[in-house]
Design an enzyme around this catalytic site. Structure first.
Site, PDB file in Angstrom:
ATOM      1  CD  GLU A 147      -2.908  -0.941   0.085  1.00  0.00           C
ATOM      2  OE1 GLU A 147      -3.064  -0.030  -0.609  1.00  0.00           O
ATOM      3  OE2 GLU A 147      -3.742  -2.008  -0.005  1.00  0.00           O
ATOM      4  CG  ASP A 294      -5.668  -7.019  -7.724  1.00  0.00           C
ATOM      5  OD1 ASP A 294      -4.281  -7.437  -7.381  1.00  0.00           O
ATOM      6  OD2 ASP A 294      -6.472  -6.476  -7.374  1.00  0.00           O
ATOM      7  CD  GLU A 388     -14.621  -5.074  -1.222  1.00  0.00           C
ATOM      8  OE1 GLU A 388     -15.017  -4.527  -2.159  1.00  0.00           O
ATOM      9  OE2 GLU A 388     -13.513  -5.015  -0.898  1.00  0.00           O
ATOM     10  CD  GLU A 406     -10.400  -1.934  -7.866  1.00  0.00           C
ATOM     11  OE1 GLU A 406     -11.490  -1.361  -7.592  1.00  0.00           O
ATOM     12  OE2 GLU A 406      -9.353  -1.842  -7.260  1.00  0.00           O
TER      13      GLU A 406
HETATM   14  C1  DMJ Z   1      -6.433   0.474  -5.215  1.00  0.00           C
HETATM   15  O1  DMJ Z   1      -5.593   0.604  -3.944  1.00  0.00           O
HETATM   16  C2  DMJ Z   1      -5.706  -0.168  -6.115  1.00  0.00           C
HETATM   17  O2  DMJ Z   1      -6.055   0.064  -7.556  1.00  0.00           O
HETATM   18  C3  DMJ Z   1      -5.011  -1.622  -5.919  1.00  0.00           C
HETATM   19  O3  DMJ Z   1      -4.374  -1.993  -6.998  1.00  0.00           O
HETATM   20  C4  DMJ Z   1      -6.211  -2.446  -5.645  1.00  0.00           C
HETATM   21  N1  DMJ Z   1      -7.452  -1.927  -4.686  1.00  0.00           N
HETATM   22  C5  DMJ Z   1      -7.325  -0.437  -4.570  1.00  0.00           C
HETATM   23  C6  DMJ Z   1      -8.796   0.115  -4.895  1.00  0.00           C
HETATM   24  O4  DMJ Z   1      -9.803  -0.791  -4.832  1.00  0.00           O
END
Ligand code: DMJ
Length: 933
Positions: A147, A294, A388, A406
């Site tokens: 993060e 992802d 979710e 997203e």
């Molecule tokens: C974001 O912080 C980024 O896109 C991450 O790769 C996945 N999740 C969150 C938002 O949902």
């Protein structure tokens, strides 16, 4: 890159070992728009309408950012319900979610480049000054490496990229001297100790002040990390290296990626969700494109675009091929096992995978992108937001929605690729839903439950970093943005990095990839992408023609879960038996079970147990079908158990200035008016005296005709309810006496009766934890007259609510006949002793793992409440598939009569099985959140 179409690269082979700048541009061309050539399909949107929507996005951003700056800054995030900053350590811990908070003004840093994209250059200049003046990166706090990299390092680099762009333009940021870059470098060095493992995979967490090793660090004992956590560093780290010339960052990120690539499951070419950072063993062997994995895939393709390194494209293509072979079941994307990729690992999808259609656009694979996006959009239309997690038949699996971006991201990329105005309409719906359901007076609040419309006191920084960027860009024309967006690549957090980095300080990447060149496997080297010039002008209805067959995939049909429908129908083969269709008295079904190696055992107590011996299956394919059938049976029953628990209720503040925008999650009661069956109750609130409501009220005139507030404790809930009802209250809200408690951190529960007959209680009673309760108490202090709505689902927050007349103050519950009330109380049955005993006699199916089932695994359908009749009863809650459900219902009723040995019929569940299931769900979700936010 021009807007005018496919550009010279698309549709034509690109020479291997092309100069990096050309390669970068070529890959980026795969998402080049057909905007200018679109002539038919959905009605075009006028420039005025687009501008109006763009302005609406700007106003919404101002609302979110303005409230953050006014009420939360310098805290990391805004708490939009209580309108203050979230400071780590000062709020009850939310677990791993808090690892994004490093006391470094996260939201401000994450918003930097959004300000420039939204043409707020002046505000950007102010924000950069604030970051330089106020932000400290040396806090004694343990943060997530992933993060911190994507949000903070990415935020600083995105800010730097646009600061130098503005400076070069000559008007703004003339004073800027790479200060953000220096901060980014400082942060980069702080993250490096995390890579001190033999594998080169980083530890998941690090202490910003003390690193990993020192005792004060309080971290460094972890053994596992998620694939995305270790594989989503290369863009930021390489950019940092190339901007500064310090090659170490790119080297470390490459090493981690190389290790993951080495560890891919060689026969399926898939990666698992979590990996041991010391041994490299896969800890979780399920594999999808959502949570936990992802952005690993995203960064392989984008690393190729940004760095021009062929080996990244080769890796991406290899994985992509595997994804499309095993995980993609259009329009679904379903997790599988890396060793048995034909076996689905889940029957639900998570919201994070909504980025994937956008990545497919970048890859140039438009058709499946359109299909998956359309499926997701229908789920959104049904629930207002993407929950979710949701099942393969599109029911809610995890009801939260933290305003994730997203889907907006994929919508933007699909619009760029197709030019289809349909995607503008999709964006418009997203804007409307955000304003209608998530907007609160102090920002935008995450949805706690998309079904009830209740909120969480949370506005994540990615909402500002990503959502507003993608929505604004969706409606913007080239001239609405002060720079050329196509000179940049978006990181996973939508931070902007300039493509010219591909030709800067590239020496080390050449050094590291020389050996890879000799190993390139050209057979799987997809150098081309569809040429949008050819696709769209020839068939302007292309995107629409792909969406058309999926028009009713969510609403009007009942997809049969994980079945590969297309495949089986194409080959003429019969689809395998699904757990939800299974009938214990259907001879054909019993025959299929036998073929799959599954036997039915009639237990002495009349129940039936299913056991699979894979070795007894007719073939290995039948054995796999049997294994999947057993897994489905387990998932199905745990899902039903969840659905049978009382869902949360909503307390919605409807008076000025809230007008329904604040929705609090409340627990129901096992007595009193059942709000799920009756009209909501609306009224002004008043505190009871005594506040605990444990004796006759001394202020009946104050609570008469109102909803009484009572404090938890000192007597039974039912006693409180009787006391306020006797004083003339039309409803009651019990507020937890445990200070600081919140439904964010504690599981909701139902208020139990007092063991006596509670039919005399007619008014609705709801429970609020202390934090939610204090929102009402604070509102009373400030506004005196506070009106609330008690319901099972929040009412739409239309502007009309502001003018809505107050309904008659008559108590709904008083209109209910005693007869009705009796039937309600009968339905809310308590768990009986008998079922408690049953549960202790039987093993828990939760312990059944795919590996176990290879030998002999058993599951007791009756214990798990997997009565086919109930299956259909519970799965048809949304009112769909009614005919089929009724048929099956009737069928199974007959079965019960004729088959006394099969004891499917119990409605009540053993309490420990509910708790075990619940705990398992919480753990699974925590794991998902831990893997990745
Ligand atoms: C974001 O912080 C980024 O896109 C991450 O790769 C996945 N999740 C969150 C938002 O949902």
């Amino acid at each position: 890159m021009s807007e005018a179409g496919g550009g010279p690269g698309c549709g034509f082979p690109v020479p291997q070992r092309a100069p990096w700048s050309l390669v970068a541009a070529t890959a980026a061309l795969c998402l080049v728009s057909a905007t200018s050539v679109w002539t038919a399909g959905a009605a075009p949107m006028s420039r005025e309408e687009k501008q109006k929507l763009g302005n609406q996005v700007l106003e919404m951003f101002d609302h979110a950012y303005g409230n953050y700056m006014e009420h939360a800054y310098p805290a990391d995030e805004l708490m939009p319900l209580t309108c203050r900053g979230r400071v780590r350590g000062q709020e009850p811990s939310r677990g791993d979610v808090d690892d994004a908070l490093g006391k470094f003004s996260l939201t401000l840093i994450d918003s930097l480049d959004t300000l420039v994209v939204l043409n707020k250059t002046k505000e950007f200049e102010d924000a950069v000054r604030k970051v330089l003046r106020d932000v400290n990166l040396d806090n004694d706090v343990v943060v997530s490496v992933f993060e911190t990299n994507i949000r903070v390092l990415g935020g600083l680099l995105g800010g730097h990229s646009l600061a130098i762009m503005l400076k070069e333009k000559g008007e703004y940021m003339q004073w800027y001297n790479d200060e953000l870059l220096q901060m980014a470098k400082q942060l980069g060095y702080k993250l490096l100790p995390a890579f001190n493992t033999t594998s080169g995979l980083p530890y998941p967490r690090i202490n910003l002040k003390f690193g990993i090793r020192k005792p004060e660090a309080r971290t460094g004992t972890e053994t596992d990390t998620c694939t995305a956590c270790a594989g989503t560093l290369i863009l930021e780290f390489a950019a940092l290296s190339r901007f500064t010339g310090a090659t170490i960052f790119e080297e470390y990120a490459r090493k981690a990626l190389d290790f993951l690539w080495e560890k891919r499951q060689r026969s399926s070419n898939l990666v698992g969700v979590t990996i041991n950072i010391h041994t490299g063993d896969w800890v979780r062997k399920d594999s999808g494109v959502g949570a936990g994995i992802d952005s690993y895939y995203e960064y392989l393709l984008k690393a190729y675009v940004l760095l021009g390194d062929d080996s990244f494209l080769e890796r991406f293509n290899t994985h992509y091929d595997a994804i499309m072979r095993y995980i993609s079941q259009p329009p679904l994307l379903l997790d599988v096992h890396i060793h048995k990729p034909m076996l689905n690992a889940r029957t639900w999808m998570d919201a994070l995978l909504a980025f994937f259609p956008g990545l497919q656009v970048l890859k140039g694979d438009i058709r499946p992108a359109i299909e998956t996006h359309e499926m997701l959009y229908q789920v959104i239309k049904k629930h207002n937001f993407l929950p979710e997690a949701f099942t393969t038949d599109f029911r809610v699996h995890w009801a939260q929605h933290p305003l994730r971006p997203e889907f907006a991201e994929s919508t933007y990329f699909l619009y760029k690729a197709t030019g289809d105005p349909y995607y503008l309409e999709v964006g418009k719906t997203l804007i409307e839903n955000l304003n209608k359901y998530a907007r609160v007076p102090c920002g935008f609040a995450a949805m706690k439950d998309v079904r009830t419309g209740s909120h969480e006191d949370r506005m994540d920084s990615f909402f500002l970093a990503e959502m507003f960027k993608y929505l604004y860009l969706l409606f913007a024309d080239k001239e609405d943005i002060i720079f050329d967006i196509e000179d940049y690549i978006f990181t996973t957090e939508a931070h902007l990095l300039p493509l010219w980095l591909s030709t800067t300080n590239q020496s080390m990447s050449k050094k590291n990839t020389t050996s890879e060149y000799t190993e390139l496997d050209d057979s799987n080297f997809d150098w081309t992408c569809p040429n949008t010039q050819i696709l769209f002008p020839n068939d302007p209805l292309y995107a629409q023609s792909i969406r058309e067959p999926l028009k009713n995939v969510v609403d009007k049909s009942c997809p049969r879960g994980i079945i590969r429908v297309e495949e089986s129908f194409r080959s003429g083969a019969k689809p395998p038996l699904r757990a939800r269709d299974f009938m214990a008295t259907n001879p054909e079904h019993l025959e299929i079970l036998k073929k799959m190696g599954v036997s039915l055992i009639h237990l002495k107590d009349g129940r039936v147990q299913l056991v699979q011996h894979a070795i007894q299956a007719a073939s290995s394919i039948d054995a796999e079908d049997g294994l999947r059938f057993m897994q489905e049976m387990i998932e199905l029953s745990s899902q039903q158990q969840k659905e049978q628990q009382l869902p949360p209720r909503a307390v919605q503040i409807v008076s000025h200035p809230f007008f329904g925008r604040v929705v609090l999650t409340a627990g129901p009661a096992q007595f009193g008016l059942d709000l799920s069956k009756h009209k909501e109750t609306r009224g002004f609130v008043a505190s009871s005296k005594p506040y605990n409501g444990c004796s006759e009220l001394t202020n009946p005139e104050a609570v008469m005709g109102k909803i009484a507030l009572i404090q938890r404790g000192q007597c039974m809930f039912a006693e409180k309810a009787r006391n306020i009802q006797n004083a003339g209250a039309i409803g009651g809200i019990v507020i937890d006496d445990n200070e600081g408690s919140s439904s964010d951190t504690a599981p909701l529960f139902q208020m139990a009766g007092d063991g006596k007959d509670t039919d005399d209680i007619k008014i609705p009673m709801l429970f609020l934890f202390s934090k939610e309760g204090s929102i009402i108490l604070d509102a009373i202090r400030e506004y005196e007259e506070v009106e609330v709505l008690l319901s099972d689902k929040a009412k739409d927050r239309d502007p009309e609510m502001e003018n809505e007349e107050q309904p008659s103050s008559e108590n709904d519950s008083q209109n209910q006949s005693a007869e009705q009330m009796t039937s309600i109380s009968q339905e809310v049955d308590l768990i009986d002793q008998e079922s408690l005993e049953e549960s202790s006699l039987n093993s828990h199916p939760e312990s059944l793992s795919p590996a176990d089932t290879d030998n002999a695994a058993s599951v007791s359908p009756s214990e798990q409440n997997s009565n086919p009749a109930e299956n259909h009863e519970t799965t048809s809650l949304d009112g769909e598939c009614t005919d089929l459900d009724n048929q099956l219902q009737e069928q199974s009723e007959t079965e019960e009569d004729s088959s006394p040995n099969v004891s499917w019929g119990k409605k009540v569940q053993p309490i420990d099985s509910i708790l075990a299931d619940w705990n398992e769900d919480i753990e699974a979700f925590e794991m998902m959140e831990k893997d990745e936010l």
